[in-house]
Structure formats: structure tokens, C-alpha cells
Enzyme design. Structure first.
Site, PDB file in Angstrom:
ATOM      1  N   ASN A 101      33.561  33.374 -25.278  1.00 26.09           N
ATOM      2  CA  ASN A 101      32.975  34.630 -24.799  1.00 26.09           C
ATOM      3  C   ASN A 101      32.229  34.363 -23.488  1.00 26.09           C
ATOM      4  O   ASN A 101      31.170  33.741 -23.491  1.00 26.09           O
ATOM      5  CB  ASN A 101      32.016  35.158 -25.878  1.00 26.09           C
ATOM      6  CG  ASN A 101      31.332  36.453 -25.476  1.00 26.09           C
ATOM      7  OD1 ASN A 101      31.334  36.834 -24.309  1.00 26.09           O
ATOM      8  ND2 ASN A 101      30.728  37.116 -26.441  1.00 26.09           N
ATOM      9  N   CYS A 112      27.342  42.071 -21.805  1.00 28.32           N
ATOM     10  CA  CYS A 112      28.805  41.851 -21.774  1.00 28.32           C
ATOM     11  C   CYS A 112      29.580  43.076 -21.296  1.00 28.32           C
ATOM     12  O   CYS A 112      30.745  42.957 -20.915  1.00 28.32           O
ATOM     13  CB  CYS A 112      29.304  41.439 -23.154  1.00 28.32           C
ATOM     14  SG  CYS A 112      28.489  39.958 -23.777  1.00 28.32           S
ATOM     15  N   HIS A 141      36.763  43.059 -24.098  1.00 25.50           N
ATOM     16  CA  HIS A 141      35.789  41.974 -23.972  1.00 25.50           C
ATOM     17  C   HIS A 141      36.172  40.901 -24.982  1.00 25.50           C
ATOM     18  O   HIS A 141      36.448  41.198 -26.153  1.00 25.50           O
ATOM     19  CB  HIS A 141      34.381  42.514 -24.230  1.00 25.50           C
ATOM     20  CG  HIS A 141      33.354  41.446 -24.381  1.00 25.50           C
ATOM     21  ND1 HIS A 141      33.259  40.387 -23.517  1.00 25.50           N
ATOM     22  CD2 HIS A 141      32.378  41.260 -25.324  1.00 25.50           C
ATOM     23  CE1 HIS A 141      32.279  39.591 -23.907  1.00 25.50           C
ATOM     24  NE2 HIS A 141      31.728  40.103 -24.993  1.00 25.50           N
TER      25      HIS A 141
HETATM   26  O1  UT7 Z   1      29.412  39.667 -26.635  1.00 25.47           O
HETATM   27  C1  UT7 Z   1      29.020  39.933 -27.950  1.00 25.47           C
HETATM   28  C2  UT7 Z   1      28.488  38.680 -28.554  1.00 25.47           C
HETATM   29  N1  UT7 Z   1      28.510  38.514 -29.958  1.00 25.47           N
HETATM   30  C3  UT7 Z   1      29.567  38.719 -30.786  1.00 25.47           C
HETATM   31  O2  UT7 Z   1      30.593  39.199 -30.432  1.00 25.47           O
HETATM   32  C4  UT7 Z   1      29.384  38.283 -32.212  1.00 25.47           C
HETATM   33  C5  UT7 Z   1      30.131  39.140 -33.192  1.00 25.47           C
HETATM   34  N2  UT7 Z   1      30.141  38.503 -34.511  1.00 25.47           N
HETATM   35  C6  UT7 Z   1      31.018  37.528 -34.805  1.00 25.47           C
HETATM   36  O3  UT7 Z   1      31.846  37.154 -34.005  1.00 25.47           O
HETATM   37  C7  UT7 Z   1      30.942  36.925 -36.186  1.00 25.47           C
HETATM   38  O4  UT7 Z   1      30.018  37.660 -36.983  1.00 25.47           O
HETATM   39  C8  UT7 Z   1      30.538  35.427 -36.176  1.00 25.47           C
HETATM   40  C9  UT7 Z   1      31.678  34.587 -35.619  1.00 25.47           C
HETATM   41  C10 UT7 Z   1      29.282  35.210 -35.354  1.00 25.47           C
HETATM   42  C11 UT7 Z   1      30.268  34.944 -37.592  1.00 25.47           C
HETATM   43  O5  UT7 Z   1      31.428  35.171 -38.408  1.00 25.47           O
HETATM   44  P1  UT7 Z   1      31.257  35.852 -39.842  1.00 25.47           P
HETATM   45  O6  UT7 Z   1      32.588  35.887 -40.464  1.00 25.47           O
HETATM   46  O7  UT7 Z   1      30.552  37.159 -39.610  1.00 25.47           O
HETATM   47  O8  UT7 Z   1      30.349  34.815 -40.605  1.00 25.47           O
HETATM   48  P2  UT7 Z   1      28.917  35.021 -41.233  1.00 25.47           P
HETATM   49  O9  UT7 Z   1      27.896  35.189 -40.179  1.00 25.47           O
HETATM   50  O10 UT7 Z   1      29.012  36.056 -42.307  1.00 25.47           O
HETATM   51  O11 UT7 Z   1      28.693  33.602 -41.905  1.00 25.47           O
HETATM   52  C12 UT7 Z   1      29.526  33.121 -42.962  1.00 25.47           C
HETATM   53  C13 UT7 Z   1      29.115  31.693 -43.278  1.00 25.47           C
HETATM   54  C14 UT7 Z   1      27.610  31.503 -43.438  1.00 25.47           C
HETATM   55  O12 UT7 Z   1      27.396  30.585 -44.486  1.00 25.47           O
HETATM   56  P3  UT7 Z   1      26.944  31.085 -45.928  1.00 25.47           P
HETATM   57  O13 UT7 Z   1      25.639  31.786 -45.742  1.00 25.47           O
HETATM   58  O14 UT7 Z   1      28.037  31.987 -46.407  1.00 25.47           O
HETATM   59  O15 UT7 Z   1      26.841  29.802 -46.712  1.00 25.47           O
HETATM   60  C15 UT7 Z   1      27.197  30.887 -42.123  1.00 25.47           C
HETATM   61  O16 UT7 Z   1      26.039  30.108 -42.240  1.00 25.47           O
HETATM   62  O17 UT7 Z   1      29.514  30.819 -42.208  1.00 25.47           O
HETATM   63  C16 UT7 Z   1      28.389  30.030 -41.810  1.00 25.47           C
HETATM   64  N3  UT7 Z   1      28.521  29.709 -40.401  1.00 25.47           N
HETATM   65  C17 UT7 Z   1      29.203  28.633 -39.978  1.00 25.47           C
HETATM   66  N4  UT7 Z   1      29.856  27.655 -40.616  1.00 25.47           N
HETATM   67  C18 UT7 Z   1      30.449  26.706 -39.873  1.00 25.47           C
HETATM   68  C19 UT7 Z   1      28.031  30.382 -39.335  1.00 25.47           C
HETATM   69  N5  UT7 Z   1      28.380  29.767 -38.196  1.00 25.47           N
HETATM   70  C20 UT7 Z   1      29.095  28.662 -38.563  1.00 25.47           C
HETATM   71  C21 UT7 Z   1      29.725  27.636 -37.847  1.00 25.47           C
HETATM   72  N6  UT7 Z   1      30.394  26.685 -38.529  1.00 25.47           N
HETATM   73  N7  UT7 Z   1      29.714  27.593 -36.486  1.00 25.47           N
END
Ligand code: UT7
Length: 363
Positions: free
Chosen positions: A287, A116, A257
Site C-alpha cells: 500500500n 490514501c 487504491h
Molecule cells: O489505505 C488504507 C490502509 N489500511 C487498510 O487498508 C487496512 C484494511 N484492513 C486490512 O487489510 C485487514 O483488516 C488486515 C490485513 C489489516 C488484517 O486482516 P484481517 O483478516 O482483518 O485480520 P484480523 O485483524 O482480524 O486478525 C486476525 C488474526 C489476529 O490474531 P487472533 O487475534 O485471531 O489470534 C491477528 O493478531 O491475525 C493476526 N495478525 C497477524 N498474524 C500474522 C495480524 N497481523 C498479522 C501478521 N501476521 N502480520
């Protein structure tokens, strides 16, 4: 370091596939909701290629847009750099296919990969070729089609990405330099945090054995990338500003980005930037990896958010890990918007007289 020849940014362009996938569409694929995606990422929809669309096709469209913005003829392009981690083929490079498609018959062409952050790396490389006097006109493109490497059953990743392309035209100038400084970083120790292992040669018999599903798809530790990004953005912007001898408070716009609106907000707050200084179109495109910065920038110019002259920090982060920033002074006017033939001629003349030095070295 001040280079002997200035690199003027004379064009920007972008392209996305027509097909739109909304958050509601994703609710039918994985256990997610529009509410979760919107509040956790800021994304409402993304554009995704159809079977007959390619990275080259999107890159060609974005290149055409940038070339038309700058008003140049493709025959004067000396070099095409395509930043991509999702090329159509291992080779020929996407850059070579773009070169043929747009009729840039005099141009050298190569792809480079910094995930990216690729467009920031490519801008820095293009600037070096111009600054050293080697080339006069460089076309820099960022394009990615992550949809072909996503596991559409994995809600942690498939909701984040969209497909797209963006491009900049750089031209040598004796009177103006628009890339005030760049700052590039990498940390391979974090490579495992964001990766697409296949197609790669790390796996024996890659040609005959189908890759394991785990290797075929994008893998990501979202939380770790989130924490990396909110630190990497301010660090890169501050370091690039220092190299440009300006204070971050002197920036007009931040063009980050486009990965997550919460990342953008947290990083912008650390830099003390106001909401109206942030360029973002993440809600519409998701993204788009190497394309996201020029796609957001072109959009901001089209909407009239960024107007010339403006000092902007373009800042990227991503797989590798890689991160980096470019401080640019945006002064260009869209050639297509120049109303009179006289204005158009004046711009063309200005571009021709911008750099009167030796011709490109491959001529
Ligand atoms: O170019 C670079 C590419 N990557 C990035 O920029 C990613 C950077 N990271 C992020 O943007 C965030 O970490 C995410 C959007 C990927 C995730 O957000 P978060 O606030 O960090 O959530 P998390 O990973 O801590 O997950 C919280 C909960 C989990 O459930 P439990 O374990 O608390 O029950 C996940 O399983 O949200 C759940 N979850 C979802 N729920 C509904 C994860 N993805 C989803 C989803 N829909 N799509």
C-alpha cells in the site's frame, strides 16, 4: 457539472525506491509469515526508502516520468499539486521543492492532504483549475513514505505499506475531456480509525517534548477500515459513473487504491467487474497510499493491460476518513514510444493547439 474547458490526461508516471523488503524479510522482524501476509493481503514485497531518500526525491522522479510520457517541457506547467500525508517538512511544501527540481519556473505549487484518497482529490482540484480556464497545464503528484511512520514491531501495520510516488499531467483541451466526473467524500467521525498523530500541533510543547511512541506511529483499526473500504469503493464508483452519465457496466477498468487484494476483489464483485478488468500491482508494492493509483495505472499501461482508448474508474479510500472516485477516459500515447520525429512533432503540435484560449492567469 460540465466545465467549459476539457482536461486531457496526457501523461502518467511513477517511481519507487530501489530497496525491496520481502515478506520473508519481515518474518525476521515480527511474528508473521509469508503465508499469512500473502493470503490475508495479497502483498509479496514492498519498496522502502533508504536513509538518504525523500518524498521530494520520489515525487521528482515520478513527475519526470509523467512529463516525459506527455512530451511537454516543464516550463509550461502552470500548477503543481502534491497529495501527501508524509511530506519531507511541514514547510516548504513538497510541491515547491518539486517545482524547483524539475525547472517548472512558471508554476504555482502547493501540497494537499487526503491520505490514501489524496490523488483523487488532487485530480479533482486540478480539473477545476483547468475547467475554469485558469490554468492550461497541471502536474498532479501523489507521494508517500509511510515506512518512516511505521512501528516496525507492530505486525498489524508494518506488513501493509510500501513507499512510492505517482503522477499525472493534465492539459486544457477544447476538443477532448478525459476526466468525465469526480466524486469526493469525507467522514471525520472515523478519523481515529486510521491516523498518524505526530507531527501535529495537538500536543502541547510538541517542539521540546519527544512524542509518545503511540503518537509517533501509524495507528489503524484494520477490520473497521476493511469494512469501510468494501462499501466505499462501489459507492464512489457508482456515484461518479452517475455523474459521468455512464453505467458501471460500461467501464473498461477499475483502478482501485492498492491496500488489500481481498478488499479489491470484494469491491469489484459488488460492481460486477471481471478479474481482467481489475488493475492491481499490490503484490509488488504494498500500500503506497497517495501514490498507489497512479503507480498501478502506470504499471498497467507499461504492461499493456490498459490501452487507449479505455474508460477507467480510479477509486481511493483512506484516513480522514476520505474516499472518492474519478471516471477517466484514457487516450494518451507515451511520447517516448512515438517512433518517428514526424509523429512526435504531430503530438507536440496537437498539445500546443489543444487549447487556444487565454493564457494562464498568473502570466
Ligand atoms: O489505505 C488504507 C490502509 N489500511 C487498510 O487498508 C487496512 C484494511 N484492513 C486490512 O487489510 C485487514 O483488516 C488486515 C490485513 C489489516 C488484517 O486482516 P484481517 O483478516 O482483518 O485480520 P484480523 O485483524 O482480524 O486478525 C486476525 C488474526 C489476529 O490474531 P487472533 O487475534 O485471531 O489470534 C491477528 O493478531 O491475525 C493476526 N495478525 C497477524 N498474524 C500474522 C495480524 N497481523 C498479522 C501478521 N501476521 N502480520
Amino acid at each position: 457539472m460540465k466545465l467549459p474547458v476539457g482536461a486531457k490526461l496526457t501523461g502518467v508516471g511513477a517511481a519507487v525506491p530501489h530497496r525491496i523488503v520481502t515478506n520473508a524479510d519481515l518474518e525476521n522482524l515480527v511474528d508473521t509469515s509469508d503465508e499469512w501476509i500473502t493470503t490475508r493481503t495479497g502483498i509479496r514485497q514492498r519498496h522502502v526508502v533508504s536513509d538518504n531518500e525523500t518524498a521530494t526525491g520520489l515525487a521528482v522522479e515520478a513527475a519526470g516520468d509523467a512529463v516525459a510520457f506527455s512530451g511537454i517541457d516543464p516550463s509550461i506547467i502552470d500548477l503543481i499539486i502534491v497529495a501527501t500525508s508524509t511530506p519531507d517538512n511541514l514547510y516548504p511544501s513538497t510541491a515547491c521543492m518539486v517545482q524547483a527540481a524539475i525547472g517548472a519556473s512558471a508554476a504555482a505549487a502547493f501540497d494537499m492532504e487526503a491520505a490514501c484518497s489524496g490523488i483523487i482529490y488532487a485530480l479533482a482540484v486540478g480539473q477545476q483549475f483547468i475547467g475554469s480556464g485558469t490554468y492550461k497545464t497541471v502536474l498532479v503528484i501523489g507521494v508517500d513514505i509511510h515506512s518512516r511512520f511505521l512501528n516496525w514491531e507492530d505486525r498489524n501495520t508494518c506488513i501493509l505499506f510500501g513507499d512510492g510516488a505517482g503522477a499525472f499531467v493534465l492539459q486544457a483541451s477544447e476538443s477532448e475531456n478525459n476526466i468525465l466526473a469526480t466524486y469526493l467524500r469525507a467522514d471525520g467521525k472515523g478519523g481515529h480509525l486510521l491516523s498518524i498523530p505526530n507531527p501535529g500541533t495537538a500536543y502541547p510543547h510538541a517542539g521540546t517534548t519527544p512524542p509518545k511512541a503511540a503518537h509517533r506511529f501509524l495507528q489503524m483499526n484494520g477490520r473497521a477500515i476493511y469494512e469501510f473500504a468494501v462499501n466505499a469503493i462501489p459507492e464512489a464508483v457508482r456515484a461518479a459513473c452517475a455523474r459521468a452519465s455512464i453505467r458501471p457496466e460500461e467501464l473498461d477498468f477499475l483502478v482501485p487504491h492498492q491496500a488489500n487484494q481481498r478488499i479489491i476483489k470484494a469491491a469489484a464483485e459488488r460492481l460486477g467487474m471481471r478479474k481482467e478488468q481489475i488493475v492491481s500491482n499490490l503484490d509488488q508494492y504494498g500500500n503506497t497510499s497517495a501514490a498507489s493509483i497512479p503507480l498501478a495505472f502506470a504499471d498497467a499501461i507499461r504492461r499493456g493491460q490498459v490501452t487507449p482508448p479505455s474508460t477507467c474508474a480510479l477509486v481511493g479510500f483512506g484516513g480522514g476518513l476520505t474516499w472518492g472516485a474519478a471516471i477517466v477516459r484514457w487516450t494518451a500515447v507515451d511520447s517516448r514510444k512515438l517512433s518517428t520525429v514526424t509523429e512526435q512533432r504531430e503530438k507536440q503540435q496537437l498539445q500546443e493547439t489543444n487549447y487556444q484560449g487565454e493564457g494562464a492567469s498568473h502570466e
